[in-house]
Design an enzyme around this catalytic site. Structure first.
Site, PDB file in Angstrom:
ATOM      1  N   HIS A 308       0.877  -1.246  -0.042  1.00  0.00           N
ATOM      2  CA  HIS A 308       0.141   0.168   0.014  1.00  0.00           C
ATOM      3  C   HIS A 308       0.917   1.214   0.083  1.00  0.00           C
ATOM      4  O   HIS A 308       1.880   1.224   0.508  1.00  0.00           O
ATOM      5  CB  HIS A 308      -0.937  -0.006   1.113  1.00  0.00           C
ATOM      6  CG  HIS A 308      -2.075   0.950   1.096  1.00  0.00           C
ATOM      7  ND1 HIS A 308      -2.138   2.473   1.248  1.00  0.00           N
ATOM      8  CD2 HIS A 308      -3.448   0.725   0.792  1.00  0.00           C
ATOM      9  CE1 HIS A 308      -3.167   2.888   1.319  1.00  0.00           C
ATOM     10  NE2 HIS A 308      -4.041   1.908   0.654  1.00  0.00           N
ATOM     11  N   ASP A 366      -8.190  -5.030  -0.059  1.00  0.00           N
ATOM     12  CA  ASP A 366      -8.654  -5.774  -1.478  1.00  0.00           C
ATOM     13  C   ASP A 366      -8.134  -7.184  -0.943  1.00  0.00           C
ATOM     14  O   ASP A 366      -8.666  -8.027  -1.674  1.00  0.00           O
ATOM     15  CB  ASP A 366      -7.922  -5.472  -2.598  1.00  0.00           C
ATOM     16  CG  ASP A 366      -8.450  -4.188  -2.930  1.00  0.00           C
ATOM     17  OD1 ASP A 366      -7.502  -3.026  -2.599  1.00  0.00           O
ATOM     18  OD2 ASP A 366      -9.551  -4.016  -3.256  1.00  0.00           O
TER      19      ASP A 366
END
Ligand code: SDX
Length: 431
Positions: A308, A366
């Protein structure tokens, strides 16, 4: 107390200029370099905006090192336990949680806007039946701007509010219709007697010829997924909405641009990519092979659902979804879903691997959302659509903040590295 500044000294001219440091209520301070070009004839250079704050915002705070996510100051872990998605929509839009009365009022207003104009339904027929649902949602959201000429004055707070209600209310209907169009089943009209997530699942899975009862566990799980995906500071799709909206375009066009950005596998498309990756891995004994590939700089393969730009710790949303995955999979009898075992094993492997530890690559939102949606019977090509339905409140809230802040049009500059001025040769000289 003297104002805190950063001094930039250009050693080519020995010119020194002080730039003010600004303090927020949380997170890193910023240096205001808006006068840099005027003072030193210089642009900053920050491709990917790794060190750039594009705006001031009061909506969402992320501490990437600590894995903290706050909506209007409230921790995501508490919101997901104590609120439903529409209460969180109220919070994001208005800055405070609703009273019981305000919450009921808000839900009633949303319910009044859940249907689409009948002409808009005809737009679906222009798509191939096998079109990716994101392509349809992208187009239909943009087409909303063709239906509300009476309330697109973005300077009018009432028009901005009704646009927010329309986006929140119609996204599930638009998304469910995209799925029904893909399957060849008839569209299901929204039911205003159902909750927001319940109604969305109803429109996705009900058919006109029989009664359809939505599982409360699945409705709660979807509501939780929507809360977790509602907003996330200045991510790629939200920044797209802000930039598109900064030209004073109408909100539906700006949000349609956000849908397009979210679709990418590096962003909201990752949940779809995670499922495809788990299917490709196929079994736990092939995990080492794929971990090796993910670490190989010459191999484009990456572990989807890991890493991320901001979180250099466990994404707090992934932690919550990990728990939800177990609940949903047990509820629907997929407790032994092989993909869940591969996902859990993959996570174990990656969290122990020196490369992932050194690069601070943790599972992100996700990684688990796709497993949960799959267990709920939602097809892979609808995963990012669910993300878009969840994120539309964040987009419209951030757009509203940008419009109200009068920041003017967003217009970045560049470092030009192309040809210097040259003359156009005559046709015969071009060979
Ligand atoms: C979302 O911004 C947001 O807030 C987004 C989001 C939201 O709510 O809006 O949180 C939603 O988009 C979550 C992210 C979903 N994407 C994925 O899961 C796709 C896989 N992840 C990567 O593509 C990547 O981690 C990004 C795009 C998410 C972040 O990329 P960065 O910050 O630009 O980091 P990077 O690509 O520069 O990676 C840093 C290093 C690199 O190695 P080096 O060049 O330093 O040698 O880590 C490596 C990368 O090669 N790396 C990975 C990896 N992600 C990064 N290696 C293996 N597998 C991965 N998944």
């Amino acid at each position: 107390m003297t104002a805190q500044t950063i001094t930039i000294r250009d050693n080519r001219t020995n010119r020194e200029v002080d730039f003010p440091i600004m303090h927020g209520s949380e997170g890193p301070d910023v240096v205001d370099i808006s006068s840099l070009y005027k003072e030193l004839n210089l642009f900053t250079y920050d491709p990917g905006f790794r060190s750039t704050a594009s705006c001031q915002s009061r909506i969402t705070f992320i501490d990437g090192e600590e894995g903290v996510l706050l909506y209007r100051g409230y921790p995501i872990e508490e919101l997901v336990e104590k609120c439903d998605h529409l209460e969180v929509c109220y919070l994001l839009l208005n800055g405070e949680l609703p009273s019981k009365k305000q919450g009921l009022e808000f839900k009633k207003t949303v319910a009044k806007h859940t249907m689409m104009h009948e002409q808009l339904l005809k737009l679906y027929n222009g798509y191939r039946r096998d079109a990716h649902p994101m392509a349809i949602v992208l187009g239909v959201v943009g087409a909303l701007s063709a239906f509300y000429h009476d309330s697109l004055d973005i300077r009018d707070p009432r028009h901005r509010l009704i646009s927010a209600f329309r986006i929140i209310a119609k996204m599930p209907t638009i998304a469910a219709a995209a799925y029904k169009y893909y399957t060849g089943q008839p569209f299901m009209y929204p039911r205003n007697d159902l909750g927001y997530a319940e109604n969305f699942l109803y429109m996705l899975f009900a058919v006109p010829c029989e009664e359809y009862k939505v599982s409360p566990t699945l409705a709660r799980a979807l509501d939780r997924i929507m809360i977790l995906h509602a907003d996330h500071e200045q991510n790629a799709s939200t920044s797209t909405v802000r930039l598109a909206g900064s030209s004073q375009a109408n909100p539906f066009g700006a949000i349609s641009a956000g849908v397009g950005s979210l679709w990418g596998p590096a962003h909201g498309g990752a949940n779809e990519a995670v499922l495809k990756m788990l299917h490709t891995i196929g079994s736990c004994d092939r995990i080492p092979e794929f971990i090796k590939r993910a670490k190989d700089p010459n191999d484009p393969f990456r572990l989807m659902g890991f890493g991320h730009r901001v979180y250099k710790n466990y994404d707090p949303r992934a932690k919550i979804l990990r728990q939800t995955a177990h609940e949903v999979l047990n509820e629907v009898g997929y407790g032994n879903e092989p993909l869940l075992h591969i996902a859990l094993e993959l996570e174990e492997f990656a969290l122990r691997d020196e490369y992932f530890i050194r690069k601070k690559l943790y599972p992100n939102v996700d990684f688990y959302s796709g497993l949960i949606l799959s267990a709920m019977g939602i097809p892979v090509n609808m995963f990012t659509v669910i993300f878009a339905v969840s994120r539309c409140i964040g987009w419209i809230t951030q757009w509203n903040e940008m419009i109200s802040s009068d920041e003017g049009i967003g217009r970045p500059r560049q470092l030009y590295v192309g040809h210097q001025r040259r003359s156009v040769p005559d046709a015969e000289q071009r060979g």
